[in-house]
Design an enzyme around this catalytic site. Structure first.
Site, PDB file in Angstrom:
ATOM      1  CG  ASP A 103      -1.954   1.065   1.224  1.00 33.46           C
ATOM      2  OD1 ASP A 103      -1.999   1.825   0.251  1.00 33.46           O
ATOM      3  OD2 ASP A 103      -2.701   1.185   2.215  1.00 33.46           O
ATOM      4  CB  VAL A 152      -8.821  -5.999  -0.801  1.00 37.60           C
ATOM      5  CG1 VAL A 152      -9.230  -5.271  -2.070  1.00 37.60           C
ATOM      6  CG2 VAL A 152      -7.346  -5.799  -0.517  1.00 37.60           C
TER       7      VAL A 152
END
Ligand code: IMP
Ligand code: MG
Length: 181
Positions: A103, A152
């Site tokens: 990320d 997610v």
């Protein structure tokens, strides 16, 4: 169950196919290596590592490390910290870090720096999914999927410790900024 079922982003079948492909590539790249150390980052990478390790046939050791960077589910709360170290002395060994998500890039940057300092024979990374924007530029050696900037879950990934055992990678609605249901 109060929460709605996450919508499918990457199906079970697509994951299976991609893991097989990644294993074949890794297999080729490490053909000359006597052994590799698969270093899974708990907890998100545990299923990915389990599947990847079984798809490989190159001699391999498996170990886990644990980090703390996100507290309270999904809220970023400062720096990365190693809270459980590897039990294998990685000096002189081929190390492949197996991580769930890239990320911001901070976690992987920290891990690469930390393990590089231990002088492995080689150090690479295998990441299941990558989000679009990294704050720290990082080259991933083996990547499963590029995904949009959504939260997610599934296939090891969680939202407030829920949904890890889902067989697919899904997206939770509403966004993680909202209250946990
Ligand atoms: P980074 O340091 O920002 O790259 O953070 C990566 C870590 O944050 C991952 O290892 C995950 O544990 C966690 N993370 C980031 N995005 C998600 C997500 O969408 N679902 C679950 N965990 C995530
Ligand atoms: Mg992680």
């Amino acid at each position: 169950m109060g929460a709605t079922q996450p919508r499918v982003l990457v199906s079970e079948e697509d994951i299976r196919r991609r893991v097989t492909e990644l294993a074949a590539t890794i297999e080729r790249d490490y053909a000359g290596a006597d052994e590799i150390v698969l270093l899974g980052v708990l907890r998100g990478a545990f299923i990915f590592l389990a599947d990847l390790a079984r798809a490989l046939s190159v001699p391999r050791r498996i170990d886990f490390i644990a980090l703390s960077s996100y507290e309270n589910g999904s809220t970023f709360a400062g720096g990365v910290r190693l809270i459980m170290d590897s039990r294998i002395n990685v000096t002189g060994r081929h190390v492949l870090i197996v991580e769930d998500i890239l990320d911001s890039g901070r976690t992987l940057a920290y891990l690469l720096e930390t393990f590089e300092a231990r002088h492995p024979a080689s150090l690479r990374s295998c990441v299941l999914v990558r989000k679009p924007h990294q704050e720290v530029p990082i080259e991933v050696d083996y990547l499963g999927f590029d995904i949009p900037d959504d939260w997610v879950v599934g296939y090891g990934l969680d939202y407030g410790d829920h949904f890890r055992a889902l067989p697919y990678i899904g997206v939770v609605d509403p966004a993680p900024e909202a209250d946990v249901p």
